[in-house]
Design an enzyme around this catalytic site. Structure first.
Site, short mmCIF file in Angstrom:
data_model
loop_
_atom_site.label_atom_id
_atom_site.label_comp_id
_atom_site.label_asym_id
_atom_site.label_seq_id
_atom_site.Cartn_x
_atom_site.Cartn_y
_atom_site.Cartn_z
N HIS A 160 37.01 26.84 38.97
CA HIS A 160 36.80 25.40 39.10
C HIS A 160 37.77 24.84 40.12
O HIS A 160 38.90 25.31 40.24
CB HIS A 160 36.95 24.68 37.76
N HIS A 185 39.68 21.37 41.08
CA HIS A 185 40.05 20.01 40.66
C HIS A 185 40.01 19.10 41.89
O HIS A 185 40.55 19.47 42.94
CB HIS A 185 41.49 19.98 40.12
#
Ligand code: 5GP
Ligand code: ZN
Length: 133
Positions: free
Chosen positions: A100, A102
């Site tokens: 992922h 951010h």
């Protein structure tokens, strides 16, 4: 989809999220423990653990979506700048083993900290509605 992976479950819609953006390849949603207002996670829907486990073609496409979502956040929030953070391995602070990115919006005059606070669910829902709509 990996069975015990919370982000795979979010990508599959089995766990709800405060969605900001979605297409065939990626999902972007608000972090429930944001550093700042509008802190967003961008994930590929297909599971891989981290940067070194993810194919170059997928990475290139995901980073292009990170750019698209960041531009949208900058205009919609609006924020003055943003950080991109992508943690690999526990030693680097990676707590969820599904890659992922951010996007951490920054606001002029606010301290440049990297501390999370539990988000207020009603505020997150309202914010996601506003920036995705
Ligand atoms: P990491 O430290 O692994 O780079 O970041 C994982 C992030 O995922 C953390 O910022 C954490 O707040 C967020 N997170 C963990 N579980 C959930 C969840 O169920 N929903 C959402 N939206 N974010 C989550
Ligand atoms: Zn996963």
């Amino acid at each position: 989809m990996k069975n015990d992976c919370i982000f795979c479950a979010i990508a599959a819609g089995e766990i709800p999220s405060f969605k900001v953006y979605e297409d065939d390849l990626v999902l972007a949603y608000l972090d429930i423990n944001p550093f700042t207002k509008g802190h967003t996670l961008v994930i590929p829907k297909a599971h891989s653990a981290g940067l070194l486990d993810t194919g170059d073609d997928v990475l290139a496409a995901v980073v292009a979506r990170v750019k698209k979502v960041a531009a949208h956040l900058k205009a919609a929030l609006p924020c003055d700048g943003f950080n991109i953070l992508q943690n690999n391995g526990e030693a680097a602070g990676q707590t969820v083993k599904h890659i992922h990115f951010h996007i951490i919006p920054r606001y002029a005059g606010e301290p440049l900290t990297f501390e999370s606070k539990p988000g207020d669910m009603a505020e997150l829902a309202a914010l996601a509605d506003r920036i995705s709509g």
